[in-house]
Design a protein around this motif. Structure first.
Motif, PDB file in Angstrom:
ATOM      1  N   SER A   5      10.918 -17.234 -43.339  1.00  0.00           N
ATOM      2  CA  SER A   5      10.302 -15.939 -43.052  1.00  0.00           C
ATOM      3  C   SER A   5      11.182 -15.096 -42.140  1.00  0.00           C
TER       4      SER A   5
ATOM      5  N   VAL B 186       0.191 -17.823 -35.675  1.00  0.00           N
ATOM      6  CA  VAL B 186       1.131 -17.199 -36.606  1.00  0.00           C
ATOM      7  C   VAL B 186       0.941 -17.786 -37.997  1.00  0.00           C
TER       8      VAL B 186
ATOM      9  N   TRP C 261       1.414 -13.558 -42.663  1.00  0.00           N
ATOM     10  CA  TRP C 261       1.066 -12.435 -41.781  1.00  0.00           C
ATOM     11  C   TRP C 261       2.358 -11.911 -41.155  1.00  0.00           C
ATOM     12  N   SER C 262       2.916 -10.882 -41.710  1.00  0.00           N
ATOM     13  CA  SER C 262       4.214 -10.392 -41.232  1.00  0.00           C
ATOM     14  C   SER C 262       4.149  -9.894 -39.792  1.00  0.00           C
ATOM     15  N   SER C 263       3.037  -9.290 -39.403  1.00  0.00           N
ATOM     16  CA  SER C 263       2.926  -8.764 -38.039  1.00  0.00           C
ATOM     17  C   SER C 263       2.957  -9.890 -37.013  1.00  0.00           C
ATOM     18  N   SER C 264       2.323 -11.015 -37.338  1.00  0.00           N
ATOM     19  CA  SER C 264       2.320 -12.143 -36.400  1.00  0.00           C
ATOM     20  C   SER C 264       3.714 -12.755 -36.281  1.00  0.00           C
TER      21      SER C 264
ATOM     22  N   ASN D  37       6.574 -11.119 -36.646  1.00  0.00           N
ATOM     23  CA  ASN D  37       7.391 -10.207 -35.851  1.00  0.00           C
ATOM     24  C   ASN D  37       7.080 -10.356 -34.369  1.00  0.00           C
ATOM     25  N   GLU D  38       5.805 -10.528 -34.061  1.00  0.00           N
ATOM     26  CA  GLU D  38       5.400 -10.721 -32.662  1.00  0.00           C
ATOM     27  C   GLU D  38       6.030 -11.990 -32.089  1.00  0.00           C
TER      28      GLU D  38
END
Length: 664
Positions: free
Chosen positions: A468, A591, A595-598, A600-601
């Motif tokens: 990812s 994560v 879930w791309s936002s998680s 990136n975080e």
């Protein structure tokens, strides 16, 4: 050659004029009634006007009456100046002198000199080498085509070249001395096989590489501009237009049937010199005794006498402390960007397999580290699997961080003209602080590349996390990681600051890595993963941290992977949130690879933990590091404000200074 002084031993039958040659060279005049043998004479390095003789020399006269002394001098010589003068002494060159050298085990270059040639005109001094083969720096009498010289040149590979001289007329004396020096500084033997009249294989390989590097537009031809650049790099001066035209005319004529190279394309008008033409040009230099020109080209690209690139150039010495790291400098990034754009022939923003192969044609192949880490899939590729510019720079950032010697080596192979060290920069040593008996790493202010070890129980999702990170889709199929894996990508944090993060997963080597305290010092942040849907997963981390106490000296981030699945209570002595509270670090991030936002975080969190290690180092209470954290954050704010108006700059400076005063 590493020696600062060249030892030239002058030998030959008595009466051939050895002593007269030495005296004429030193005094620049013919001297009669000399003693039988002169003492050794030191010739200063600036004696010759040729730029290809950068060393001083010691000239040793000998006599055949004292064979033990002659043998001693020959065994310590660098080059032999062998003199004969008539038919009888010529025959003894092959029958006696060359046999003596071989019996002594003396494998040295020999300059064969026919002396007492008193009916020739005055010599012309050697000129500075240029690419043009029209510079006939050797007089007609010195050419190897002389019928007297050809048989002995073919029989004895030790004989570097032949020349006719006259001490009485001061003819070619300086030239013969120059040839002795050149036999050491610019030897013909590694370049050219005079017996078959061809360049040697290693020479051909080196020149082909130089052609590729000099062909800046990669069109397969050296145009006028590229030839001028090559000339300046090799000899430090521009090539005359008439000389350039002569080169092209010479190659064009040679490629016309029924000439020797009638079946080759050596030059195409309006395009330039071909690779074959470049090789033929250098072959002509060797045939004409102009091989110092080829050496000038080779040494401009760091080739040694063995036709290999000097290790001092490939692996320059760098003073790096244990806790410092090495990164690419702006010069290094600029060179690699230009390289990418040059070889992206189809301008699709990615380097395909053919383009990669061609790019690395001037090297031993892709770096070993890349092969071991499954390049290009260790970094960012496009939908077709071609490495992008972002992935290209990330891969080199990782390479430099993990093994800077590979980077300097390949920068040289890829044609960087400046010292490869200028393409790198060394970061400050990592500092440690101590509070209440606890050591922790200080804030990082000058690093852009960070190394993250991804640790966790098998099947917790580590491999999917790496996939990812470089933008590849989640796959349902599972295969256990056996060999170590690596992924690298760039991240942009607040203030448009760009960083590179390296994620490493160790597979079956993980237990050994964790036990290696020195290896763990290379880690900037630990990413401790567990499967939030597996009740047995977190206990693996809990036992790991308690077993390896040295891990608690590193910043760590706990990650609950597979958060899109049903969360399970962990069958462990302590739950994840409670455990992280005890360690004074943040609760696990939840994560999922879908879930791309998680994701990136998480990657930003790992980078921030590398920048501010104290926040996520176990056992450091928040109040201990509060002052350092505030200082760092305000410093970042002040730095980011520089690009705006002077009013903003002034305002933030005042705020920053007042905060410092409050802390003090």
């Amino acid at each position: 050659m590493g020696k600062e002084q060249i030892k030239i031993v002058v030998c030959g039958d008595d009466g051939v004029g050895k002593t007269s040659l030495v005296a004429c060279l030193v005094k620049d005049q013919f001297i009669q009634n000399l003693q039988n043998c002169l003492p050794p004479v030191t010739i200063p390095r600036d004696f010759s006007s040729s730029p290809f003789c950068p060393k001083s020399s010691i000239l040793v006269d000998t006599t055949s009456y004292d064979l033990p002394a002659l043998h001693r001098e020959l065994k310590s010589a660098d080059v032999i100046w062998l003199v004969y003068s008539d038919h009888e002494t010529y025959d003894r060159v092959a029958l006696y002198w060359m046999m003596m050298f071989r019996s002594l085990g003396v494998n040295l270059p020999v300059v064969l000199c026919k002396n007492k040639c008193d009916d020739f005109s005055v010599e012309s001094e050697p000129k500075s080498s240029v690419l043009s083969p029209s510079d006939d720096s050797l007089s007609d009498s010195t050419k190897v085509e002389d019928e007297e010289f050809i048989p002995i040149l073919r029989e004895f590979k030790e004989i570097e070249t032949c020349i006719k001289t006259s001490a009485k007329d001061k003819f070619n004396v300086n030239q013969a001395f120059y040839l002795c020096q050149r036999a050491i500084t610019h030897p013909i033997a590694p370049l050219f096989d005079s017996r078959v009249g061809e360049l040697k294989p290693l020479t051909v390989l080196a020149l082909k590489r130089i052609f590729l590097l000099s062909d800046k537009d990669q069109d397969g031809f050296l145009n006028d501009h590229e030839l001028i650049v090559l000339q300046k790099r090799a000899f430090g001066k521009a090539i005359d237009k008439s000389e350039l035209e002569f080169i092209k005319e010479t190659l064009l004529n040679l490629s016309m049937p029924p000439q020797e190279y009638g079946s080759y394309t050596l030059y195409i008008p309006d395009k330039g010199i071909t690779k074959d033409g470049f090789l033929v040009l250098n072959k002509l230099y060797s045939e004409k005794g102009r091989h110092e020109t080829t050496w000038g080209i080779l040494r401009a690209f760091h080739y040694t006498d063995s036709l290999s690139i000097s290790d001092k150039v490939l692996y320059p010495k760098m003073d790096i402390t244990d806790t410092a790291s090495v990164e690419l400098s702006p010069l290094g990034y600029r060179f690699l960007v230009e390289l990418f754009l040059t070889f992206d022939k189809d301008n699709d923003g990615g380097l395909n397999e053919q383009e990669i192969d061609f790019l690395f044609k001037t090297t031993p192949g892709i770096p070993r580290l890349w092969a071991e880490t499954n390049f290009p899939f260790s970094t960012v590729v496009n939908s077709q699997g071609f490495v992008t510019l972002q992935g290209w720079l990330a891969q080199w950032s990782m390479t430099t961080f993990l093994d800077h010697k590979t980077t300097t080596e390949y920068l040289v192979y890829l044609g960087i003209e400046k010292d490869a060290r200028l393409a790198l920069q060394i970061t400050k040593s990592r500092k440690k602080r101590r509070r209440n008996g606890k050591f922790y790493r200080a804030l990082v202010t000058d690093r852009k590349v960070f190394n993250c070890f991804v640790i966790g129980k098998p099947f917790s999702g580590k491999s999917s996390l790496l996939e990812s990170f470089v933008g590849r889709s989640f796959l349902e199929s599972y295969s256990p990681t056996i060999r170590p894996r690596i992924a690298v990508n760039s991240l942009e944090l607040k203030g448009s600051k760009q960083y590179y993060l390296i994620l490493q997963e160790f597979g079956e080597q993980e237990p050994a890595i964790l036990e290696n305290v020195e290896k763990m010092k290379e880690c900037d942040v630990l990413c401790l993963t567990y499967d939030s849907s597996d009740p047995e997963s977190f206990s693996f981390l809990f036992e790991l941290i308690n077993q390896h106490k040295h891990l608690q000296e590193l910043p760590m981030v706990f990650v609950a992977l597979k958060a899109d699945l049903d969360k399970q209570q962990q069958r462990c002595y302590i739950q994840p949130d409670d455990f992280t509270d005890q360690l004074y670090i943040d609760h696990p991030l939840h994560v999922s690879s879908v879930w791309s936002s998680s994701l990136n975080e998480l990657f930003i969190k790992l980078t921030e933990a590398s920048l501010e290690p104290s926040i996520n180092t176990p056992g450091i209470a928040p109040d201990i590091v509060k002052e350092d954290i505030n200082y760092w954050r305000y410093a970042l704010v002040a730095t980011s404000a520089v690009g705006f108006t002077s009013l903003f700059t002034f305002t933030f400076f005042k705020l920053f200074r007042s905060l410092r005063n409050e802390h003090s």
